[in-house]
Design an enzyme around this catalytic site. Sequence first.
Site, mmCIF file in Angstrom:
data_model
loop_
_atom_site.group_PDB
_atom_site.id
_atom_site.type_symbol
_atom_site.label_atom_id
_atom_site.label_comp_id
_atom_site.label_asym_id
_atom_site.label_seq_id
_atom_site.Cartn_x
_atom_site.Cartn_y
_atom_site.Cartn_z
ATOM 1 N N ASN A 9 11.802 12.413 11.375
ATOM 2 C CA ASN A 9 12.335 13.456 12.247
ATOM 3 C C ASN A 9 12.054 14.791 11.564
ATOM 4 O OD1 ASN A 9 13.741 15.180 13.859
ATOM 5 N ND2 ASN A 9 15.768 14.297 13.479
ATOM 6 N N TRP A 10 11.038 15.457 12.048
ATOM 7 C CA TRP A 10 10.651 16.732 11.419
ATOM 8 C C TRP A 10 11.636 17.856 11.731
ATOM 9 C CZ3 TRP A 10 4.616 17.472 12.283
ATOM 10 C CH2 TRP A 10 3.928 16.441 11.609
ATOM 11 N N LYS A 11 12.500 17.639 12.724
ATOM 12 C CA LYS A 11 13.443 18.676 13.162
ATOM 13 C C LYS A 11 12.676 19.966 13.478
ATOM 14 C CE LYS A 11 17.031 16.304 10.619
ATOM 15 N NZ LYS A 11 18.307 16.330 9.922
ATOM 16 N N HIS A 97 21.035 13.057 18.538
ATOM 17 C CA HIS A 97 21.129 13.385 17.112
ATOM 18 C C HIS A 97 22.403 14.214 16.896
ATOM 19 C CE1 HIS A 97 20.290 15.014 13.188
ATOM 20 N NE2 HIS A 97 19.393 14.051 13.044
ATOM 21 N N GLU A 99 22.927 16.764 15.260
ATOM 22 C CA GLU A 99 22.713 18.215 15.357
ATOM 23 C C GLU A 99 22.750 18.658 16.817
ATOM 24 O OE1 GLU A 99 19.132 18.149 13.026
ATOM 25 O OE2 GLU A 99 20.334 17.613 11.281
ATOM 26 N N GLY A 236 14.710 12.618 7.692
ATOM 27 C CA GLY A 236 14.515 14.048 7.897
ATOM 28 C C GLY A 236 13.681 14.651 6.779
ATOM 29 N N GLY A 237 14.340 15.282 5.836
ATOM 30 C CA GLY A 237 13.674 16.044 4.767
ATOM 31 C C GLY A 237 12.508 15.323 4.100
HETATM 32 P P1 13P Z 1 17.776 13.834 6.056
HETATM 33 O O1 13P Z 1 16.864 12.668 5.798
HETATM 34 O O2 13P Z 1 17.162 15.168 5.734
HETATM 35 O O3 13P Z 1 19.133 13.632 5.441
HETATM 36 O O4 13P Z 1 18.012 13.884 7.647
HETATM 37 C C1 13P Z 1 18.399 12.715 8.298
HETATM 38 C C2 13P Z 1 18.285 12.938 9.747
HETATM 39 O O5 13P Z 1 19.049 13.682 10.334
HETATM 40 C C3 13P Z 1 17.202 12.270 10.466
HETATM 41 O O6 13P Z 1 17.354 12.371 11.832
#
Ligand code: 13P
Length: 253
Positions: A9-11, A97, A99, A236-237
């Site tokens: 998930n690149w966000k 998600h 967020e 994510g990260g």
């Molecule tokens: P991180 O891996 O940066 O903690 O993020 C997790 C996430 O929200 C994936 O959707």
Amino acid sequence: MRQQIAAANWKMNLTYSQAEQLLDNLLSKEYNLNANRKVVLAVPFPYLKLAVDKVNGKQGIFIAAQNCNTKKSGAYTGETSVEMLQSLSVNYVVLGHSERREYFNESNAFLAEKVNLVLESNLTPIFCCGESLDIREAGTQNEFVTVQLTESLFHLTAEQITKVVIAYEPIWAIGTGKTASSQQAQDIHEHIRNSFAEHYGQKVANEISILYGGSVKGNNAAELFAMADVDGGLVGGASLNADEFATIINALK
Ligand code: 13P
């Protein structure tokens, strides 16, 4: 046999050229993928076509959107429909998600509408659930997650539910570097699978992939993914670094 999935998930990260570079780096590596071991890349909307073209049907690698609208089309300025995603050969959509729940007030009932639309269009929802730190500290995470599943998913038929991928992401572990222990992940994943078993029977529940998300890294993925009910991760990260994400892909069961 249920699928093992490493999902990125690149966000809201990367410029176009950085996205291109990351895709090239990721796709230049060899992975042991097949029908039951997959990679899904959830990239920002402006890079979907680029990502689909770069992947170009490579075995076991698929592209996801990070959201979609509840409406099929129309006067909704700035929004993206499932039909648009389908027309780009996008296969997955991340829904719910934390967020989006937090910053865009997406409720369980609203997410149920998105789930329905995505399934109707033959795309696969990656449905996120997970509790905040106060709920974890109160010890009511299982009940909280069951409500999320009940209100957004349990209206689906058994045939539909096997087409949904679940991502359990405890909010306290997202972007914090504080990963759930592999036992904490296993315990709640088992609870989630049991909730599906109660509604749809054990056979159906056994088919559902349940990913863990929250500070998954190259150095903890193998331990998390080795747990019986952890079928990969939503990352994510660490998915923004090709070497790190490649290590995570290679940690799939
Ligand atoms: P991180 O891996 O940066 O903690 O993020 C997790 C996430 O929200 C994936 O959707």
